[in-house]
Structures are given as C-alpha cells and as structure tokens.
Design a protein around this motif. Sequence first.
Motif, short mmCIF file in Angstrom:
data_model
loop_
_atom_site.label_atom_id
_atom_site.label_comp_id
_atom_site.label_asym_id
_atom_site.label_seq_id
_atom_site.Cartn_x
_atom_site.Cartn_y
_atom_site.Cartn_z
N MET A 50 0.83 -1.20 0.00
CA MET A 50 0.00 0.00 0.00
C MET A 50 0.88 1.26 0.00
O MET A 50 1.86 1.34 0.73
CB MET A 50 -0.91 0.01 1.24
CG MET A 50 -1.86 1.18 1.31
SD MET A 50 -2.89 1.10 2.79
CE MET A 50 -3.95 2.50 2.51
N MET A 72 1.04 5.32 0.63
CA MET A 72 0.38 6.42 1.33
C MET A 72 0.87 7.75 0.76
O MET A 72 2.06 7.90 0.44
CB MET A 72 0.67 6.36 2.83
CG MET A 72 0.21 5.09 3.51
SD MET A 72 -1.57 4.94 3.63
CE MET A 72 -1.90 6.02 5.01
N TYR A 73 -0.05 8.71 0.66
CA TYR A 73 0.26 10.03 0.15
C TYR A 73 0.20 11.03 1.31
O TYR A 73 -0.78 11.04 2.06
CB TYR A 73 -0.73 10.41 -0.95
CG TYR A 73 -0.69 9.47 -2.13
CD1 TYR A 73 0.00 9.79 -3.28
CD2 TYR A 73 -1.32 8.22 -2.07
CE1 TYR A 73 0.06 8.92 -4.36
CE2 TYR A 73 -1.27 7.34 -3.14
CZ TYR A 73 -0.57 7.70 -4.27
OH TYR A 73 -0.51 6.81 -5.34
N VAL A 101 -6.56 11.26 8.21
CA VAL A 101 -6.47 10.31 7.10
C VAL A 101 -7.77 10.37 6.30
O VAL A 101 -8.86 10.31 6.87
CB VAL A 101 -6.23 8.88 7.60
CG1 VAL A 101 -6.13 7.92 6.42
CG2 VAL A 101 -4.95 8.81 8.45
N GLU A 102 -7.64 10.51 5.00
CA GLU A 102 -8.82 10.56 4.15
C GLU A 102 -8.61 9.73 2.88
O GLU A 102 -7.48 9.47 2.48
CB GLU A 102 -9.16 12.00 3.77
CG GLU A 102 -8.13 12.67 2.88
CD GLU A 102 -8.57 14.06 2.43
OE1 GLU A 102 -9.64 14.16 1.78
OE2 GLU A 102 -7.85 15.04 2.73
N LYS A 103 -9.72 9.32 2.26
CA LYS A 103 -9.67 8.59 1.01
C LYS A 103 -10.04 9.52 -0.13
O LYS A 103 -11.01 10.28 -0.04
CB LYS A 103 -10.64 7.41 1.04
CG LYS A 103 -10.29 6.33 2.04
CD LYS A 103 -9.05 5.52 1.63
CE LYS A 103 -9.33 4.64 0.43
NZ LYS A 103 -8.18 3.73 0.12
N ASP A 134 -8.84 6.14 -5.24
CA ASP A 134 -8.18 4.93 -4.77
C ASP A 134 -6.96 5.23 -3.90
O ASP A 134 -6.18 4.33 -3.58
CB ASP A 134 -7.74 4.07 -5.96
CG ASP A 134 -6.77 4.80 -6.87
OD1 ASP A 134 -6.72 6.05 -6.82
OD2 ASP A 134 -6.05 4.13 -7.63
N LYS A 135 -6.81 6.48 -3.49
CA LYS A 135 -5.63 6.90 -2.73
C LYS A 135 -5.98 7.16 -1.27
O LYS A 135 -7.05 7.68 -0.95
CB LYS A 135 -5.02 8.16 -3.34
CG LYS A 135 -4.59 8.01 -4.79
CD LYS A 135 -4.10 9.33 -5.34
CE LYS A 135 -3.72 9.21 -6.79
NZ LYS A 135 -4.91 8.90 -7.64
N THR A 136 -5.04 6.81 -0.39
CA THR A 136 -5.16 7.15 1.02
C THR A 136 -4.20 8.30 1.32
O THR A 136 -3.00 8.18 1.11
CB THR A 136 -4.80 5.95 1.92
OG1 THR A 136 -5.67 4.86 1.60
CG2 THR A 136 -4.96 6.30 3.39
N ILE A 189 -2.73 11.30 3.90
CA ILE A 189 -2.54 11.75 5.27
C ILE A 189 -2.28 13.26 5.26
O ILE A 189 -1.36 13.74 4.60
CB ILE A 189 -1.36 11.03 5.94
CG1 ILE A 189 -1.67 9.55 6.10
CG2 ILE A 189 -1.04 11.65 7.30
CD1 ILE A 189 -0.56 8.75 6.73
N ASN A 242 1.67 0.16 10.99
CA ASN A 242 0.71 -0.31 9.99
C ASN A 242 1.39 -0.96 8.79
O ASN A 242 0.74 -1.20 7.76
CB ASN A 242 -0.17 0.86 9.53
CG ASN A 242 -1.13 1.32 10.61
OD1 ASN A 242 -2.21 0.77 10.76
ND2 ASN A 242 -0.71 2.33 11.37
#
Length: 285
Positions: A1, A3-4, A23-25, A28-30, A32, A59
């Motif tokens: 995974m 993370m951005y 943290v937000e969606k 298709d990207k998660t 921070i 994580n």
Amino acid sequence: MIMYVRQSEEIKFLHKIFNIFRVEKLDDKTIINLPINKKSKNKKIEKVIQKLSQYFNNNNIKIVVLEQTLMENANIKNIIYSNNINILDGTRLDKFLVYNLVQKIYQYKKTNIQAGEITLLINENDDINVETIIMLAKEIKRLNIITNDIKKFRKIVDYLYKELGILIKLSNNVKTNLRSSDIIVNIDFPEEIVNKLEIPNNAVVLNMPKNINIKSKKFSGINIKAWEIEVPDKYILERFNTSIMYEASLYTKPVMKVFEQIQNDDIKIKKLIGVNGVINAKEFI
C-alpha cells in the motif's frame, strides 16, 4: 500500500496541540494530512514526522509519496528514511523512459530514429534495461553497447542477432570511438567512468542518473540531466510532483505491464533539461 502525505492548509486546534494527522480517502488513494504548514517551526515538524513514521511502522506501510514542499525538506526525508520507509522520487519511472526520451531527442534533431545510431553505457542487465535494449534495437539503425561486463549482455545480443537479425556492437573498451553516435545514453555509468570516455565535443548525452557532469572543458554539446513528462489528468494531484504520482501508479506492477501502461497512457516527454535549464529544440539542430 502506498500512502500520500501532505501538509494541511487549515489546522484544527486540537490537531495542532496533539499532533493529530487526518487520514482521508480520495478515489483509490489514502492521503494523510499533517498538522503542519509553511508556518510550522522545525521542532514541531520533527515531532509530527517522527509520529508519522511510527504510524507507518505500526501499519506496515513501506512506501510513501510526499507533496513537493515536503520532498524539498531534507530533514523530513531523513527521518522517514531512518525508519526504513521508501519515499518515491521518480527514479524507478525514469528507467522505463529511455525509449521515450530518445524519441524526443530525435524529434528535436528533426531526424529519423530509423536512420540513427545510439551508444548505451550500461552495466546492469535487469529486466527493464534488457527490454529497453530490445525496444531501441528494433527501431534504431545502429545500436552500440559499452559495458564493464560483456558476459551480462552476450545473451541478449545473441538473441537479437539470431532471432531478429539485428547486429549489436558490444564492447568493454572505454576508448571506443563515439563520433558516429547521434546520442550517447548513460544508463548507469558513474561520473568517473563517463569522464574517461572520449565523448565528442558536440555530442548529445542523455544521463539517466541525472547528476552526471561532463568535465571536459572542450565539451560544447548537450548534457541532458533531467526532464518533465505529460500524464493524463487522472494521475495528477495538486501539490504533488507529476512524475512521482505517475510512478506511484505503476510502482508495484511487473516490468512488462509498466511498459504497456506507459504506451497506453501515451506518456510524452514535455521538456528536456540540461546544465543551464530547459533545452530549446533549436540547440539540437
């Protein structure tokens, strides 16, 4: 995974006091959102990044993309790197772009790639480099390879000759005459070795490692050290580097799938950048 990570434009009071990141969606990207911005002090930034790195480790997150402002902060990157977390920087994508870059150079030169001659300076025979050799060999009139280990490339050279009738000149001689080469493509030679080569004074040199300087005072050619690409809008995220965002989209894919994606997305080279900035097409003529 993957993370951005980006700074927050507006920081809530409790987030700021307790170093809470949101943290937000997004598709298709998660993403921070850190409780820091351009006004934050270095000590505050360090605390937030240390907490972020701990979150990544807890994580099992090993790959991150940082917004451009964070990428420009060496201290932030060092903290993340020290926690064994990989920060994407476009380096892997660059390895897949050799063919595209060569096409752009011939476009600027206003000559046909099918009539050209290229010399590759290359030591590693990984899958990306081998596929690049095949792609170039099928298009270019003459392809030369200079390497410190001929054995590594004997198999691909023999394959191209026996199966496709394409003859490649393979050498480990750094004194090889390069005057007939339209483009010298340095895949992975270090600067020390590059400067042992007899590079013609007016040569076009494409340096994939980017940080290579040609030290000859007589050299008046073109040393390409960086580039910018155009990508479809779906890969663009505000405040993030375009090339790195695109790299993230293909980072975990097999080599051939990456080449396919680059072709299907019709990735174009937007700019070529040399020692003194963006290179004008007229400089190649």
